[in-house]
Scaffold this motif. Structure first.
Motif, PDB file in Angstrom:
ATOM      1  N   GLY A 176      -1.507  -0.614   9.165  1.00  0.00           N
ATOM      2  CA  GLY A 176      -0.350   0.141   8.692  1.00  0.00           C
ATOM      3  C   GLY A 176      -0.507   0.768   7.330  1.00  0.00           C
ATOM      4  N   GLY A 177      -1.691   0.662   6.752  1.00  0.00           N
ATOM      5  CA  GLY A 177      -1.940   1.153   5.409  1.00  0.00           C
ATOM      6  C   GLY A 177      -2.891   0.206   4.706  1.00  0.00           C
ATOM      7  N   GLY A 178      -3.054   0.410   3.410  1.00  0.00           N
ATOM      8  CA  GLY A 178      -4.022  -0.379   2.674  1.00  0.00           C
ATOM      9  C   GLY A 178      -3.402  -1.374   1.727  1.00  0.00           C
ATOM     10  N   ALA A 179      -3.776  -1.255   0.444  1.00  0.00           N
ATOM     11  CA  ALA A 179      -3.345  -2.222  -0.557  1.00  0.00           C
ATOM     12  C   ALA A 179      -1.824  -2.369  -0.608  1.00  0.00           C
ATOM     13  CB  ALA A 179      -3.877  -1.810  -1.930  1.00  0.00           C
ATOM     14  N   LEU A 180      -1.096  -1.279  -0.446  1.00  0.00           N
ATOM     15  CA  LEU A 180       0.362  -1.346  -0.537  1.00  0.00           C
ATOM     16  C   LEU A 180       0.973  -1.971   0.717  1.00  0.00           C
ATOM     17  CD1 LEU A 180       2.820  -0.694  -2.281  1.00  0.00           C
ATOM     18  CD2 LEU A 180       2.972   1.500  -1.073  1.00  0.00           C
ATOM     19  N   ALA A 181       0.558  -1.511   1.886  1.00  0.00           N
ATOM     20  CA  ALA A 181       1.177  -1.962   3.135  1.00  0.00           C
ATOM     21  C   ALA A 181       0.830  -3.406   3.455  1.00  0.00           C
ATOM     22  CB  ALA A 181       0.749  -1.063   4.294  1.00  0.00           C
ATOM     23  N   ASN A 182      -0.383  -3.808   3.169  1.00  0.00           N
ATOM     24  CA  ASN A 182      -0.824  -5.147   3.555  1.00  0.00           C
ATOM     25  C   ASN A 182      -0.527  -6.176   2.476  1.00  0.00           C
ATOM     26  OD1 ASN A 182      -2.474  -7.520   4.078  1.00  0.00           O
ATOM     27  ND2 ASN A 182      -3.493  -6.319   5.641  1.00  0.00           N
ATOM     28  N   GLN A 183      -1.096  -5.966   1.293  1.00  0.00           N
ATOM     29  CA  GLN A 183      -0.922  -6.955   0.230  1.00  0.00           C
ATOM     30  C   GLN A 183       0.332  -6.703  -0.616  1.00  0.00           C
ATOM     31  OE1 GLN A 183      -3.994  -5.433   0.789  1.00  0.00           O
ATOM     32  NE2 GLN A 183      -5.031  -7.208   1.668  1.00  0.00           N
ATOM     33  N   GLY A 184       0.593  -5.454  -0.957  1.00  0.00           N
ATOM     34  CA  GLY A 184       1.650  -5.143  -1.914  1.00  0.00           C
ATOM     35  C   GLY A 184       3.055  -5.188  -1.370  1.00  0.00           C
ATOM     36  N   ILE A 185       3.219  -5.347  -0.065  1.00  0.00           N
ATOM     37  CA  ILE A 185       4.560  -5.256   0.507  1.00  0.00           C
ATOM     38  C   ILE A 185       5.467  -6.390   0.022  1.00  0.00           C
ATOM     39  CG2 ILE A 185       4.071  -6.546   2.627  1.00  0.00           C
ATOM     40  CD1 ILE A 185       5.835  -4.308   4.039  1.00  0.00           C
ATOM     41  N   HIS A 186       4.881  -7.531  -0.375  1.00  0.00           N
ATOM     42  CA  HIS A 186       5.711  -8.608  -0.920  1.00  0.00           C
ATOM     43  C   HIS A 186       6.382  -8.171  -2.220  1.00  0.00           C
ATOM     44  CE1 HIS A 186       4.973 -11.760   1.924  1.00  0.00           C
ATOM     45  NE2 HIS A 186       3.666 -11.665   1.797  1.00  0.00           N
ATOM     46  N   LEU A 187       5.621  -7.490  -3.080  1.00  0.00           N
ATOM     47  CA  LEU A 187       6.202  -6.984  -4.314  1.00  0.00           C
ATOM     48  C   LEU A 187       7.232  -5.899  -4.026  1.00  0.00           C
ATOM     49  CD1 LEU A 187       3.287  -6.780  -6.890  1.00  0.00           C
ATOM     50  CD2 LEU A 187       5.396  -8.072  -7.119  1.00  0.00           C
ATOM     51  N   VAL A 188       6.954  -5.061  -3.039  1.00  0.00           N
ATOM     52  CA  VAL A 188       7.922  -4.042  -2.631  1.00  0.00           C
ATOM     53  C   VAL A 188       9.236  -4.707  -2.248  1.00  0.00           C
ATOM     54  CG1 VAL A 188       8.467  -2.394  -0.790  1.00  0.00           C
ATOM     55  CG2 VAL A 188       6.240  -2.298  -1.929  1.00  0.00           C
TER      56      VAL A 188
END
Length: 374
Positions: A179-191
């Motif tokens: 579904g995407g890279g650093a943002l979709a996989n890892q960063g979504i918790h911060l989002v």
């Protein structure tokens, strides 16, 4: 206590992680494991006591025994299909983040989950950091207006993933399944934490890049500015190209005070409404930044969410993290990608409602960038 029988779909790293959290809850029991790679399910089953049954498909597991709750831990692009199957079978549901890779599918599923709720079925999306004591404390301070008007935030996830991480599974680093890279996989918790503390976004302006890795379709760096409906402005940054990997940080600034979360602990807190109040006054000692962290803290985080889910099932209330929360987090990630692809600011509400569903994700090539500066 009535024990809830759980089926875990997906026996990889995150599925095993869920199994550990479930094993620590007296009201939960892993009854079945589902994986298209039967050897993975067998290997995980061998670590559990009592040993759960093993199945190739969710349909097989649901027909073999009574299942009260299904936890979906498959690659992201496979979430919705299993989620719909679960609710159709009359079981409660927990979906690992993100809700899915496809916003249109996720939007349609939100209506399915809403209908299932009228039948008493509880659906939640994993966002375990909403239950961290530090996040809970800052959220309470925001609701009580102890920070005054929240004016801005800076959110950063400077993590490192080597090339071997992306090469370890064919689905990693793909639009279809990740579904995407650093943002979709890892960063979504911060989002998700940012949304919990700042509310609904209004506009997003972003750029993304692939600068540190090869053989993937997605970004390893994303940067965005976000204007919220409240008027607050935020800077969002996520990367898997920051060796050796540094703590995540969420700083919240307001007219009467500020708060900083770092590595899931509370680093700083100040409010003019009570100038003597400090971070150590708001959270347990282990949740003040710098304190030794529980080496098994990742399991503890999921256990907190499972406790919320068990309470919701038992009481009939909505869970702390609902499908709409997962949908909004996915829509904000999608807004970043749409903005980067179009090279301009986009309306969050329009992205959420589907106005940009036909916009393709920005193409990436190794060591290239895309977005507003093209």
């Amino acid at each position: 206590m009535t024990v809830i029988d759980v089926a875990i779909v997906g026996s990889g790293i995150i599925g095993a992680h869920h199994a550990k959290a479930i094993a620590r809850h007296p009201g939960l029991r892993v009854t079945a494991l589902v994986d298209a790679r039967i050897e993975a399910a067998e290997a995980l089953a061998a670590t559990l006591d009592p040993r759960p049954s093993v199945h190739l498909t969710l349909a097989e597991a649901l027909s073999a025994q009574a299942i009260n709750l299904v936890s979906i831990c498959t690659p992201s692009g496979l979430h919705i299909a299993a989620a719909e199957e679960t609710l159709a079978a009359g079981a409660h549901l927990l979906i690992e983040k993100p809700l899915d890779t496809d916003l249109a599918k996720a939007r349609a599923f939100a209506k399915v989950a809403e209908e299932a709720a009228t039948r008493g079925l509880v659906t939640s999306v994993v966002s375990q950091h909403r239950f961290d004591p530090a996040t809970v404390a800052v959220g309470r301070a925001v609701r009580e207006h102890r920070l005054g008007r929240v004016t801005s935030a800076v959110v950063s996830m400077p993590w490192w993933r080597d090339q071997a991480y992306y090469d370890s599974a064919g689905w990693r680093g793909t639009w279809e399944f990740d579904g995407g890279g650093a943002l979709a996989n890892q960063g979504i918790h911060l989002v998700d934490q940012m949304l919990a503390l700042l509310g609904r976004p209004a506009e997003v302006y972003a750029q993304t890049a692939l600068l540190s890795h090869e053989r993937i379709e997605v970004e390893d760096v994303a940067a965005a500015t976000i204007r919220f409906e409240s008027g607050a402005l935020a800077v969002l940054h996520a990367t898997t190209g920051a060796r050796p990997g540094l703590p995540v940080r969420l700083a919240l600034y307001g007219t009467e005070g500020s708060a900083v979360l770092q590595d899931d602990q509370l680093e700083y807190f100040h409010t003019t409404t009570d100038p003597q109040l400090r971070a150590a006054d708001l959270v347990p000692p282990q949740d003040v930044y710098g304190a030794a962290k529980d080496p098994d803290g990742w399991v503890t985080g999921h256990l907190r969410q499972y406790q919320d889910l068990v309470d919701a099932i038992g009481s009939g209330r909505a869970p702390g993290v609902q499908v709409r929360h997962g949908l909004e987090a996915l829509a904000l990630v999608r807004s970043v990608y749409v903005s980067a692809g179009l090279g301009r600011a986009v309306s969050f509400s329009e992205v959420l409602d589907g106005a940009f569903d036909d916009v393709q994700p920005p193409p990436v090539t190794p060591n290239s960038s895309q977005g507003a500066n093209q």
